[in-house]
Enzyme design. Structure first.
Site, PDB file in Angstrom:
ATOM      1  N   ARG A  57      32.779  25.207  40.666  1.00  0.00           N
ATOM      2  CA  ARG A  57      33.383  26.479  40.370  1.00  0.00           C
ATOM      3  C   ARG A  57      32.644  27.509  39.049  1.00  0.00           C
ATOM      4  O   ARG A  57      31.482  27.008  38.306  1.00  0.00           O
ATOM      5  CB  ARG A  57      34.563  26.131  38.947  1.00  0.00           C
ATOM      6  CG  ARG A  57      35.520  27.027  38.407  1.00  0.00           C
ATOM      7  CD  ARG A  57      36.725  26.120  37.932  1.00  0.00           C
ATOM      8  NE  ARG A  57      35.850  25.074  36.247  1.00  0.00           N
ATOM      9  CZ  ARG A  57      35.988  26.040  35.164  1.00  0.00           C
ATOM     10  NH1 ARG A  57      36.201  27.436  35.265  1.00  0.00           N
ATOM     11  NH2 ARG A  57      35.472  25.329  34.420  1.00  0.00           N
ATOM     12  N   GLU A  73      29.759  35.728  31.981  1.00  0.00           N
ATOM     13  CA  GLU A  73      29.074  33.882  32.104  1.00  0.00           C
ATOM     14  C   GLU A  73      28.448  34.031  33.413  1.00  0.00           C
ATOM     15  O   GLU A  73      28.083  34.765  34.258  1.00  0.00           O
ATOM     16  CB  GLU A  73      30.541  33.153  32.174  1.00  0.00           C
ATOM     17  CG  GLU A  73      31.082  33.185  30.822  1.00  0.00           C
ATOM     18  CD  GLU A  73      32.491  32.816  30.619  1.00  0.00           C
ATOM     19  OE1 GLU A  73      31.923  31.330  31.633  1.00  0.00           O
ATOM     20  OE2 GLU A  73      33.214  32.904  29.635  1.00  0.00           O
ATOM     21  N   HIS A 108      29.131  20.828  31.666  1.00  0.00           N
ATOM     22  CA  HIS A 108      28.675  21.900  31.065  1.00  0.00           C
ATOM     23  C   HIS A 108      28.052  22.237  30.577  1.00  0.00           C
ATOM     24  O   HIS A 108      27.514  21.170  29.997  1.00  0.00           O
ATOM     25  CB  HIS A 108      29.834  22.363  30.107  1.00  0.00           C
ATOM     26  CG  HIS A 108      29.911  23.786  29.339  1.00  0.00           C
ATOM     27  ND1 HIS A 108      29.229  24.615  29.028  1.00  0.00           N
ATOM     28  CD2 HIS A 108      30.891  25.007  29.532  1.00  0.00           C
ATOM     29  CE1 HIS A 108      28.761  25.875  29.072  1.00  0.00           C
ATOM     30  NE2 HIS A 108      30.851  26.223  29.705  1.00  0.00           N
ATOM     31  N   HIS A 115      33.110  18.807  31.964  1.00  0.00           N
ATOM     32  CA  HIS A 115      33.737  19.498  31.519  1.00  0.00           C
ATOM     33  C   HIS A 115      35.062  19.949  32.880  1.00  0.00           C
ATOM     34  O   HIS A 115      36.131  19.655  32.123  1.00  0.00           O
ATOM     35  CB  HIS A 115      32.953  21.314  31.607  1.00  0.00           C
ATOM     36  CG  HIS A 115      33.835  22.110  31.651  1.00  0.00           C
ATOM     37  ND1 HIS A 115      33.791  22.160  30.126  1.00  0.00           N
ATOM     38  CD2 HIS A 115      33.181  23.450  31.824  1.00  0.00           C
ATOM     39  CE1 HIS A 115      34.785  23.248  30.060  1.00  0.00           C
ATOM     40  NE2 HIS A 115      34.169  23.858  31.079  1.00  0.00           N
ATOM     41  N   ARG A 147      25.756  26.961  36.774  1.00  0.00           N
ATOM     42  CA  ARG A 147      26.169  26.164  36.131  1.00  0.00           C
ATOM     43  C   ARG A 147      25.759  24.812  36.439  1.00  0.00           C
ATOM     44  O   ARG A 147      25.498  24.638  35.439  1.00  0.00           O
ATOM     45  CB  ARG A 147      27.932  25.481  35.927  1.00  0.00           C
ATOM     46  CG  ARG A 147      28.496  25.981  34.765  1.00  0.00           C
ATOM     47  CD  ARG A 147      29.125  25.480  34.488  1.00  0.00           C
ATOM     48  NE  ARG A 147      30.298  26.840  33.354  1.00  0.00           N
ATOM     49  CZ  ARG A 147      31.777  27.226  32.771  1.00  0.00           C
ATOM     50  NH1 ARG A 147      32.685  26.330  33.770  1.00  0.00           N
ATOM     51  NH2 ARG A 147      32.256  27.938  31.746  1.00  0.00           N
TER      52      ARG A 147
HETATM   53  P1  FAD Z   1      46.011  20.715  30.896  1.00  0.00           P
HETATM   54  O1  FAD Z   1      45.854  22.391  30.612  1.00  0.00           O
HETATM   55  O2  FAD Z   1      44.835  20.054  30.431  1.00  0.00           O
HETATM   56  O3  FAD Z   1      47.448  20.268  31.264  1.00  0.00           O
HETATM   57  C1  FAD Z   1      47.582  19.493  31.138  1.00  0.00           C
HETATM   58  C2  FAD Z   1      48.852  18.783  30.807  1.00  0.00           C
HETATM   59  O4  FAD Z   1      49.482  17.591  31.766  1.00  0.00           O
HETATM   60  C3  FAD Z   1      49.091  18.642  29.417  1.00  0.00           C
HETATM   61  O5  FAD Z   1      49.963  18.519  28.748  1.00  0.00           O
HETATM   62  C4  FAD Z   1      48.685  16.467  29.125  1.00  0.00           C
HETATM   63  O6  FAD Z   1      49.743  15.916  28.235  1.00  0.00           O
HETATM   64  C5  FAD Z   1      49.699  16.678  30.366  1.00  0.00           C
HETATM   65  N1  FAD Z   1      49.697  15.273  31.234  1.00  0.00           N
HETATM   66  C6  FAD Z   1      48.491  14.779  31.930  1.00  0.00           C
HETATM   67  N2  FAD Z   1      49.004  13.592  31.940  1.00  0.00           N
HETATM   68  C7  FAD Z   1      50.065  13.058  31.796  1.00  0.00           C
HETATM   69  C8  FAD Z   1      51.025  12.207  31.844  1.00  0.00           C
HETATM   70  N3  FAD Z   1      50.706  11.027  32.667  1.00  0.00           N
HETATM   71  N4  FAD Z   1      52.332  12.144  31.241  1.00  0.00           N
HETATM   72  C9  FAD Z   1      52.405  13.082  31.207  1.00  0.00           C
HETATM   73  N5  FAD Z   1      51.713  14.191  30.672  1.00  0.00           N
HETATM   74  C10 FAD Z   1      50.762  14.732  31.098  1.00  0.00           C
HETATM   75  N6  FAD Z   1      38.329  27.183  32.340  1.00  0.00           N
HETATM   76  C11 FAD Z   1      38.341  28.833  32.219  1.00  0.00           C
HETATM   77  O7  FAD Z   1      38.561  29.848  33.219  1.00  0.00           O
HETATM   78  N7  FAD Z   1      38.559  29.400  31.228  1.00  0.00           N
HETATM   79  C12 FAD Z   1      37.712  29.135  30.269  1.00  0.00           C
HETATM   80  O8  FAD Z   1      36.814  29.942  29.167  1.00  0.00           O
HETATM   81  C13 FAD Z   1      37.907  27.671  30.216  1.00  0.00           C
HETATM   82  N8  FAD Z   1      37.018  26.931  29.333  1.00  0.00           N
HETATM   83  C14 FAD Z   1      37.391  25.365  29.264  1.00  0.00           C
HETATM   84  C15 FAD Z   1      36.736  25.273  27.525  1.00  0.00           C
HETATM   85  C16 FAD Z   1      36.899  23.836  27.570  1.00  0.00           C
HETATM   86  C17 FAD Z   1      36.463  23.140  26.230  1.00  0.00           C
HETATM   87  C18 FAD Z   1      37.998  23.981  28.596  1.00  0.00           C
HETATM   88  C19 FAD Z   1      37.847  21.377  28.627  1.00  0.00           C
HETATM   89  C20 FAD Z   1      37.888  23.459  29.704  1.00  0.00           C
HETATM   90  C21 FAD Z   1      38.030  24.900  30.003  1.00  0.00           C
HETATM   91  N9  FAD Z   1      38.448  26.108  30.746  1.00  0.00           N
HETATM   92  C22 FAD Z   1      38.092  26.740  31.351  1.00  0.00           C
HETATM   93  C23 FAD Z   1      39.483  24.853  32.532  1.00  0.00           C
HETATM   94  C24 FAD Z   1      40.377  25.185  32.046  1.00  0.00           C
HETATM   95  O9  FAD Z   1      40.584  25.250  30.415  1.00  0.00           O
HETATM   96  C25 FAD Z   1      41.132  24.121  32.620  1.00  0.00           C
HETATM   97  O10 FAD Z   1      40.940  23.416  33.839  1.00  0.00           O
HETATM   98  C26 FAD Z   1      42.703  24.181  32.594  1.00  0.00           C
HETATM   99  O11 FAD Z   1      43.257  25.000  31.577  1.00  0.00           O
HETATM  100  C27 FAD Z   1      43.758  23.235  32.731  1.00  0.00           C
HETATM  101  O12 FAD Z   1      44.687  23.707  33.062  1.00  0.00           O
HETATM  102  P2  FAD Z   1      46.341  23.156  33.689  1.00  0.00           P
HETATM  103  O13 FAD Z   1      47.302  23.692  33.100  1.00  0.00           O
HETATM  104  O14 FAD Z   1      45.891  22.643  34.684  1.00  0.00           O
HETATM  105  O15 FAD Z   1      45.947  21.223  32.559  1.00  0.00           O
HETATM  106  C1  SIN Z   2      32.840  28.999  28.989  1.00  0.00           C
HETATM  107  O1  SIN Z   2      33.451  29.413  27.858  1.00  0.00           O
HETATM  108  O2  SIN Z   2      31.261  28.177  29.298  1.00  0.00           O
HETATM  109  C2  SIN Z   2      33.410  27.809  29.742  1.00  0.00           C
HETATM  110  C3  SIN Z   2      34.200  28.435  30.759  1.00  0.00           C
HETATM  111  C4  SIN Z   2      35.111  27.651  31.846  1.00  0.00           C
HETATM  112  O3  SIN Z   2      34.908  27.221  32.049  1.00  0.00           O
HETATM  113  O4  SIN Z   2      35.793  28.772  32.504  1.00  0.00           O
END
Ligand code: FAD
Ligand code: SIN
Length: 539
Positions: free
Chosen positions: A387, A115, A243, A352, A291
């Site tokens: 990032r 990427e 993104h 994003h 990005r």
């Molecule tokens: P999340 O997975 O967002 O989980 C948050 C949790 O907190 C949820 O369960 C929610 O309900 C809970 N929560 C929030 N507020 C509250 C509250 N007030 N009370 C109770 N619960 C709450 N990153 C990569 O490294 N590679 C990728 O390929 C990639 N692709 C992506 C594609 C998309 C479309 C998106 C949106 C993001 C992508 N990212 C990618 C980024 C990555 O997915 C996220 O940064 C990562 O998954 C965040 O994980 P997390 O555990 O921090 O939070």
């Molecule tokens: C993507 O798949 O382009 C998202 C990857 C990322 O946010 O790290």
């Protein structure tokens, strides 16, 4: 309710940490709160994959470190980068052992993607639904761990500190301590008090602050807002990553469908309305520049040509391979009438990822005692001003692990004072006197629309001092109106989220106002150059 390890969030960070503390301390109780279903997280939508040095013949830790530092544009914490890159590989091996499956080549080696900003192929993926696969594997594992309870449809409103015991707490209070959280239970409509020895915030990102975002509805920055209210430290909020390639669908608001950067890694080419492959004019890395550069170039092309999107051209790509690697994108495109073998895909940038967040140290400790943060809500120093793609799932696993090591060390340490002289029985119940049921939801929904519009129009990819000042004035008004509503009506998740998003908007604008330079994701035309004087902005 009383628990030992309290976890807020059921994405990759929260679940990884919960599994580890639960296994290490089988006699302790681990409680996870999540505001909707357990799988509805940013994690579930991750497409591209997890970056990690896997192919030691062509790749090396040094190269991954270098790529991360270049993307971060001078603001990464080098020690953090080294920790994540080097420890990340063991964390990936762990989730594989827990059941997550990544695509393999015919010879059995892992199929590695590429990427923007990566100098080598190093991204493990599960087709174009990597996050869904990781979330599935983690939730299955959690179900088999009897000392973990996952409580869904509960909204954490605030963290409890000595402020709730009647003590004055300010930004300069040296020993702010977290005793647990107040939670709004959707089933009962009541706010409950949860006390815990140790709390981890894993609340994810804040894309919903903008009108168009790749993030689902849960991404409202609650953890960041809660810590800011509790007088904890928040860092680098101006660095919001857009993104470059969300699917453009006319009139769509809210969550936009992502076209993973891996499509460009496999040969997809960005074109403007004239059919020109314009990235060559902006950066020698063309479509695979980091990005911030690609998103800004698209933004410029859209403004220059007066269009609402550019195009992603995949027509020349091996269509069989495309279908194998990107079945989800293929299906989505087909569903809106786009045949990627014949048609161009309309794409535009969308909010994003939040590179900043709750300031944490190398053990995921926040500035508040007994409170950890990991995943997207944390600011660990890995991302700096921008990032590197696919580094965030990696970061979440590495710091969930480090939080686990530190937290378990604390809980097992006989000399740990724990609650010290604080009396948990003195924590008051949530007070609802003087509030009435909300009369008009429009007061919340309209304010939310205004917030998302002003953030998109004034605090997007390109900023100016005037736009930021306008945004701040409008945020002040929204803040005043929403606080009045909050004090006088029974609280609802919608109201709490709005309040949190206004706080997050304020933090983004305030940090952007302080940064008198252009660096990484923060581009202000009044200060187009970099300044060596400004480092991380902590609020
Ligand atoms: P999340 O997975 O967002 O989980 C948050 C949790 O907190 C949820 O369960 C929610 O309900 C809970 N929560 C929030 N507020 C509250 C509250 N007030 N009370 C109770 N619960 C709450 N990153 C990569 O490294 N590679 C990728 O390929 C990639 N692709 C992506 C594609 C998309 C479309 C998106 C949106 C993001 C992508 N990212 C990618 C980024 C990555 O997915 C996220 O940064 C990562 O998954 C965040 O994980 P997390 O555990 O921090 O939070
Ligand atoms: C993507 O798949 O382009 C998202 C990857 C990322 O946010 O790290």
């Amino acid at each position: 309710m009383e628990t030992d390890f309290l976890v807020i969030g059921s994405g990759i960070a929260g679940l990884t940490y919960a599994l580890k503390v639960a296994k290490e301390c089988p006699e302790k109780k681990v409680t996870i709160f999540t505001k909707t279903t357990s799988e509805e997280t940013n994690t579930k939508y991750a497409q591209g994959g997890v970056a990690g040095v896997w192919d030691h013949q062509n790749d090396s830790f040094e190269k991954h470190i270098e790529d991360t530092l270049i993307a971060g544009d001078g603001l990464c914490n080098e020690k953090t980068v080294e920790i994540v890159v080097k420890e990340g590989v063991d964390r990936i091996k762990e989730i594989i052992a827990w059941g997550a499956e990544f695509d393999k080549e015919k010879n059995g080696d892992y199929a590695l993607g590429k990427e923007g900003g990566h100098s080598e192929f190093r991204i493990l993926h599960h087709k174009d639904v990597t996050g869904r696969e990781i979330e599935r594997a983690l939730l299955e594992k959690v179900k088999s761990q009897s000392n973990i309870e996952v409580i869904t449809h509960c909204f954490v409103v605030d963290i409890i500190t000595q402020h709730h015991l009647g003590y004055l707490v300010t930004k300069s209070t040296p020993d702010i301590q977290c005793f647990g959280v107040y939670v709004l239970n959707f089933r009962t409509g009541k706010i409950e008090k949860i006390t815990a020895a140790i709390t981890l915030l894993a609340t994810g990102g804040n894309g919903q602050v903008y009108r168009t975002t790749t993030n689902p509805a849960i991404a409202t920055g609650d953890g960041v807002a809660m810590v800011y209210r509790a007088k904890g430290r928040i860092e680098n909020m101006e660095f919001i990553q857009f993104h470059p390639t969300a699917l453009y669908e006319a009139g769509l608001k809210g969550q936009a469908f992502l076209i993973t950067e891996a499509v460009r890694g496999d040969g997809g080419i960005l074109r403007n309305d004239d059919g020109e492959a314009f990235m060559a004019r902006y950066d020698q890395r063309k479509d695979l520049a980091p990005r911030d550069i690609v998103a800004r170039a698209i933004d410029n092309e859209m403004k220059r040509t007066g269009t609402e999107h550019v195009w992603l051209d995949c027509r020349h790509m091996d269509q069989e391979k495309f279908l194998r690697h990107f079945p989800n994108i293929h299906e989505k495109c087909m569903s809106v009438g786009i045949d990627v073998s014949k048609d161009l895909i309309p794409v535009a940038p969308a909010a994003h990822y939040s590179c900043g967040g709750i300031k944490t140290d190398e053990w995921a400790r926040t500035s508040i005692r007994h409170l950890y943060a990991a995943g997207e809500c944390a600011s660990t120093g890995l991302h700096g001003a921008n990032r590197l793609a696919s580094n965030s799932l990696l970061e979440a696993m590495v710091f969930a692990h480090r939080a686990f090591l530190d937290a378990v060390g604390k809980i097992k340490d006989p000399s740990n004072p724990g609650w010290g002289s604080w009396n948990r029985n003195a924590i008051p119940d949530w007070r609802t006197e003087g509030t009435t049921a909300p009369k008009e939801m429009i007061l919340i929904t309209q304010s939310l629309k205004e917030l998302q519009l002003l953030m998109s129009d004034y605090v997007g990819i390109v900023r100016t001092d005037t736009r930021l000042a306008r945004a701040m004035r409008r945020l002040d008004l929204l803040h005043e109106e929403t606080e009045n509503l909050y004090k006088t009506t029974e609280i609802s998740p919608q109201l709490c989220q709005l309040r949190n998003m206004i706080t997050v908007g304020y933090l983004i604008v305030k940090s952007a106002e302080f940064r008198h330079e252009s660096r990484g994701l923060h581009y202000n035309t009044d200060y187009p150059d970099k300044s060596s004087m400004i480092q991380n902005i902590v609020l």
